[in-house]
Write a protein that holds these residues in place. Structure first.
Motif, PDB file in Angstrom:
ATOM      1  N   ALA A  27       4.935 -14.988   7.919  1.00 10.23           N
ATOM      2  CA  ALA A  27       5.188 -15.053   9.357  1.00 10.23           C
ATOM      3  C   ALA A  27       5.639 -13.700   9.893  1.00 10.23           C
ATOM      4  CB  ALA A  27       6.241 -16.114   9.651  1.00 10.23           C
ATOM      5  N   ALA A  28       6.498 -13.001   9.132  1.00 12.81           N
ATOM      6  CA  ALA A  28       6.973 -11.690   9.577  1.00 12.81           C
ATOM      7  C   ALA A  28       5.825 -10.691   9.653  1.00 12.81           C
ATOM      8  CB  ALA A  28       8.064 -11.180   8.636  1.00 12.81           C
ATOM      9  N   VAL A  29       4.944 -10.697   8.648  1.00 14.20           N
ATOM     10  CA  VAL A  29       3.807  -9.781   8.644  1.00 14.20           C
ATOM     11  C   VAL A  29       2.853 -10.103   9.790  1.00 14.20           C
ATOM     12  CG1 VAL A  29       1.755  -9.060   7.369  1.00 14.20           C
ATOM     13  CG2 VAL A  29       3.937  -9.278   6.176  1.00 14.20           C
ATOM     14  N   THR A  30       2.501 -11.378   9.926  1.00 16.63           N
ATOM     15  CA  THR A  30       1.541 -11.771  10.960  1.00 16.63           C
ATOM     16  C   THR A  30       2.062 -11.491  12.353  1.00 16.63           C
ATOM     17  OG1 THR A  30       0.637 -13.502   9.530  1.00 16.63           O
ATOM     18  CG2 THR A  30       0.217 -13.694  11.901  1.00 16.63           C
ATOM     19  N   CYS A  31       3.280 -11.944  12.633  1.00 15.97           N
ATOM     20  CA  CYS A  31       3.819 -11.766  13.982  1.00 15.97           C
ATOM     21  C   CYS A  31       4.085 -10.298  14.281  1.00 15.97           C
ATOM     22  CB  CYS A  31       5.101 -12.590  14.143  1.00 15.97           C
ATOM     23  SG  CYS A  31       4.811 -14.375  14.114  1.00 15.97           S
ATOM     24  N   GLY A  32       4.518  -9.544  13.272  1.00 20.47           N
ATOM     25  CA  GLY A  32       4.718  -8.118  13.483  1.00 20.47           C
ATOM     26  C   GLY A  32       3.422  -7.400  13.807  1.00 20.47           C
ATOM     27  N   LEU A  33       2.362  -7.723  13.072  1.00 18.06           N
ATOM     28  CA  LEU A  33       1.065  -7.105  13.344  1.00 18.06           C
ATOM     29  C   LEU A  33       0.532  -7.495  14.721  1.00 18.06           C
ATOM     30  CD1 LEU A  33      -0.747  -7.517   9.899  1.00 18.06           C
ATOM     31  CD2 LEU A  33       0.000  -5.370  10.952  1.00 18.06           C
ATOM     32  N   LEU A  34       0.656  -8.770  15.074  1.00 15.60           N
ATOM     33  CA  LEU A  34       0.146  -9.206  16.370  1.00 15.60           C
ATOM     34  C   LEU A  34       0.910  -8.577  17.523  1.00 15.60           C
ATOM     35  CD1 LEU A  34      -0.586 -12.995  15.701  1.00 15.60           C
ATOM     36  CD2 LEU A  34      -2.189 -11.074  15.721  1.00 15.60           C
ATOM     37  N   LEU A  35       2.227  -8.438  17.379  1.00 12.82           N
ATOM     38  CA  LEU A  35       3.007  -7.759  18.425  1.00 12.82           C
ATOM     39  C   LEU A  35       2.553  -6.305  18.561  1.00 12.82           C
ATOM     40  CD1 LEU A  35       6.695  -8.993  17.986  1.00 12.82           C
ATOM     41  CD2 LEU A  35       5.126  -9.491  19.866  1.00 12.82           C
ATOM     42  N   TRP A  36       2.336  -5.661  17.444  1.00 15.39           N
ATOM     43  CA  TRP A  36       1.867  -4.270  17.467  1.00 15.39           C
ATOM     44  C   TRP A  36       0.527  -4.169  18.187  1.00 15.39           C
ATOM     45  CZ3 TRP A  36      -1.621  -1.997  13.319  1.00 15.39           C
ATOM     46  CH2 TRP A  36      -1.814  -0.626  13.510  1.00 15.39           C
ATOM     47  N   LEU A  37      -0.394  -5.065  17.872  1.00 13.57           N
ATOM     48  CA  LEU A  37      -1.715  -5.029  18.496  1.00 13.57           C
ATOM     49  C   LEU A  37      -1.635  -5.333  19.987  1.00 13.57           C
ATOM     50  CD1 LEU A  37      -3.803  -6.878  15.750  1.00 13.57           C
ATOM     51  CD2 LEU A  37      -3.705  -4.417  16.196  1.00 13.57           C
ATOM     52  N   VAL A  38      -0.821  -6.303  20.351  1.00 13.89           N
ATOM     53  CA  VAL A  38      -0.668  -6.644  21.771  1.00 13.89           C
ATOM     54  C   VAL A  38      -0.108  -5.462  22.538  1.00 13.89           C
ATOM     55  CG1 VAL A  38       0.671  -8.077  23.365  1.00 13.89           C
ATOM     56  CG2 VAL A  38      -0.496  -9.136  21.440  1.00 13.89           C
ATOM     57  N   ARG A  39       0.877  -4.801  21.947  1.00 15.93           N
ATOM     58  CA  ARG A  39       1.485  -3.645  22.615  1.00 15.93           C
ATOM     59  C   ARG A  39       0.505  -2.480  22.721  1.00 15.93           C
ATOM     60  NH1 ARG A  39       5.491  -3.536  26.255  1.00 15.93           N
ATOM     61  NH2 ARG A  39       6.836  -1.712  26.057  1.00 15.93           N
ATOM     62  N   ARG A  40      -0.279  -2.266  21.657  1.00 17.83           N
ATOM     63  CA  ARG A  40      -1.271  -1.181  21.672  1.00 17.83           C
ATOM     64  C   ARG A  40      -2.298  -1.372  22.779  1.00 17.83           C
ATOM     65  NH1 ARG A  40      -2.496   2.511  17.816  1.00 17.83           N
ATOM     66  NH2 ARG A  40      -4.681   2.340  18.466  1.00 17.83           N
ATOM     67  N   HIS A  41      -2.569  -2.605  23.129  1.00 14.68           N
ATOM     68  CA  HIS A  41      -3.602  -2.880  24.132  1.00 14.68           C
ATOM     69  C   HIS A  41      -3.008  -3.093  25.520  1.00 14.68           C
ATOM     70  CE1 HIS A  41      -5.967  -3.421  20.469  1.00 14.68           C
ATOM     71  NE2 HIS A  41      -7.024  -3.191  21.220  1.00 14.68           N
ATOM     72  N   GLY A  42      -1.802  -2.586  25.715  1.00 13.03           N
ATOM     73  CA  GLY A  42      -1.254  -2.480  27.061  1.00 13.03           C
ATOM     74  C   GLY A  42      -0.501  -3.661  27.587  1.00 13.03           C
ATOM     75  N   ALA A  43      -0.119  -4.612  26.746  1.00 11.88           N
ATOM     76  CA  ALA A  43       0.633  -5.764  27.242  1.00 11.88           C
ATOM     77  C   ALA A  43       2.004  -5.321  27.733  1.00 11.88           C
ATOM     78  CB  ALA A  43       0.781  -6.814  26.152  1.00 11.88           C
ATOM     79  N   GLY A  44       2.406  -5.854  28.852  1.00 10.22           N
ATOM     80  CA  GLY A  44       3.712  -5.543  29.404  1.00 10.22           C
ATOM     81  C   GLY A  44       4.191  -6.694  30.258  1.00 10.22           C
ATOM     82  N   GLY A  45       5.372  -6.529  30.819  1.00 11.08           N
ATOM     83  CA  GLY A  45       5.889  -7.544  31.722  1.00 11.08           C
ATOM     84  C   GLY A  45       6.068  -8.892  31.048  1.00 11.08           C
ATOM     85  N   TRP A  46       5.711  -9.962  31.774  1.00 16.86           N
ATOM     86  CA  TRP A  46       5.929 -11.313  31.261  1.00 16.86           C
ATOM     87  C   TRP A  46       5.104 -11.593  30.018  1.00 16.86           C
ATOM     88  CZ3 TRP A  46       2.023 -14.758  30.532  1.00 16.86           C
ATOM     89  CH2 TRP A  46       0.796 -14.477  31.161  1.00 16.86           C
ATOM     90  N   LEU A  47       3.916 -10.985  29.891  1.00 17.21           N
ATOM     91  CA  LEU A  47       3.083 -11.221  28.720  1.00 17.21           C
ATOM     92  C   LEU A  47       3.750 -10.679  27.463  1.00 17.21           C
ATOM     93  CD1 LEU A  47       0.472 -12.179  27.445  1.00 17.21           C
ATOM     94  CD2 LEU A  47      -0.583  -9.994  28.051  1.00 17.21           C
ATOM     95  N   TRP A  48       4.293  -9.484  27.549  1.00 13.54           N
ATOM     96  CA  TRP A  48       4.973  -8.888  26.405  1.00 13.54           C
ATOM     97  C   TRP A  48       6.231  -9.670  26.053  1.00 13.54           C
ATOM     98  CZ3 TRP A  48       4.613  -6.350  22.208  1.00 13.54           C
ATOM     99  CH2 TRP A  48       5.745  -5.762  21.616  1.00 13.54           C
ATOM    100  N   ARG A  49       7.010 -10.053  27.066  1.00 13.08           N
ATOM    101  CA  ARG A  49       8.232 -10.814  26.795  1.00 13.08           C
ATOM    102  C   ARG A  49       7.907 -12.159  26.147  1.00 13.08           C
ATOM    103  NH1 ARG A  49       9.567  -8.497  31.863  1.00 13.08           N
ATOM    104  NH2 ARG A  49       8.893 -10.381  32.968  1.00 13.08           N
ATOM    105  N   THR A  50       6.862 -12.804  26.631  1.00 14.28           N
ATOM    106  CA  THR A  50       6.457 -14.079  26.040  1.00 14.28           C
ATOM    107  C   THR A  50       6.025 -13.904  24.593  1.00 14.28           C
ATOM    108  OG1 THR A  50       5.727 -14.903  28.199  1.00 14.28           O
ATOM    109  CG2 THR A  50       4.875 -16.036  26.239  1.00 14.28           C
ATOM    110  N   ALA A  51       5.261 -12.854  24.326  1.00 12.65           N
ATOM    111  CA  ALA A  51       4.805 -12.592  22.959  1.00 12.65           C
ATOM    112  C   ALA A  51       5.989 -12.346  22.026  1.00 12.65           C
ATOM    113  CB  ALA A  51       3.864 -11.391  22.943  1.00 12.65           C
ATOM    114  N   VAL A  52       6.985 -11.600  22.495  1.00 10.66           N
ATOM    115  CA  VAL A  52       8.160 -11.319  21.670  1.00 10.66           C
ATOM    116  C   VAL A  52       8.922 -12.605  21.369  1.00 10.66           C
ATOM    117  CG1 VAL A  52      10.409 -10.175  21.644  1.00 10.66           C
ATOM    118  CG2 VAL A  52       8.388  -8.927  22.427  1.00 10.66           C
TER     119      VAL A  52
END
Length: 233
Positions: free
Chosen positions: A156-181
């Motif tokens: 879970a740590a590896v998967t969620c960490g990688l997905l957060l990294w990818l979401v951030r790399r592709h410009g997620a911000g605001g409510w989308l980023w907070r929800t992902a976190v």
């Protein structure tokens, strides 16, 4: 008669940023590696205070799990379906396919490779340490392989960490980023805590899974930054 003007020198190219500071992940990765190593040494040495705490937590949670079959059933559903390692790997596979279709081939392969390395490290450390799982006369669930580190928590740590990294790399911000976190934090915590409730892991196993998984992602992000920087013209 005026002398010809001297040629104007072109400005030097801008200096590249230091490699280690490219992603900001290098220092956290080192800290997490040290913590993972210390915890592993304590588990191998069967350090008394740690094992006493593990036993106390396990006994308290097992008593509650036996007394509350409804909550135990919910935890089994969560651990077997929502936060199961194969569910996590499926999410990673979806992300890899999406990256591949976007022609981000290096990033897709890097993500897949990091996830695969995480599974290998988990099984390798389990085999090397060989810690026994909790044993109960009235178990509410069962699990196989050695206990340390928790495969559910680490995956879970590896998967969620990688997905957060990818979401951030592709410009997620605001409510989308907070929800992902928030979703990632709940998933990583839940993947470990459900294993404790079901009595198939010690608390140090879950902590080890979180530390090893986070360390692997941090190192992967840092090294990826160095690789992509070296490929720039």
């Amino acid at each position: 008669m005026r002398s010809p003007s001297a040629p104007v020198a072109s400005p030097p190219p801008p200096a590249r940023p230091p490699l280690a500071g490219l992603t900001g992940a290098g220092t956290p990765a080192t800290v997490l590696a040290v913590l993972s190593g210390v915890l592993t040494v304590l588990v191998v040495a069967e350090w008394g205070p740690l094992f006493s705490f593990d036993r106390w937590v396990a006994e308290e949670l097992h008593r509650r799990a036996v007394a509350d079959p409804g909550a135990t059933w919910v935890n089994r559903v969560l651990t077997d379906w929502v936060w199961d390692p194969w569910t996590m790997r499926l999410l990673t596979a979806v992300a890899v396919i999406a990256l591949w279709l976007r022609r981000e081939r290096l990033l897709a392969l890097w993500t897949a490779g990091t996830a695969a390395l995480g599974a290998a490290v988990s099984q390798g450390v389990k085999a090397a340490v060989g810690r026994e799982r909790p044993q109960w006369p009235d178990p509410v669930d069962s699990a196989h392989f050695a206990a340390f580190p928790s495969g559910h928590a680490m995956t879970a740590a590896v998967t969620c960490g990688l997905l957060l990294w990818l979401v951030r790399r592709h410009g997620a911000g605001g409510w989308l980023w907070r929800t992902a976190v928030v979703v990632a934090a709940v998933s990583v915590a839940g993947a470990g805590l459900t294993r404790l409730w079901l009595g198939v892991h010690w608390s140090a196993d879950v902590l080890g899974g979180w530390l090893f998984g986070s360390c692997l992602v941090a190192f992967s992000v840092a090294v990826y930054g160095r690789v992509t920087l070296s490929r720039e013209p």
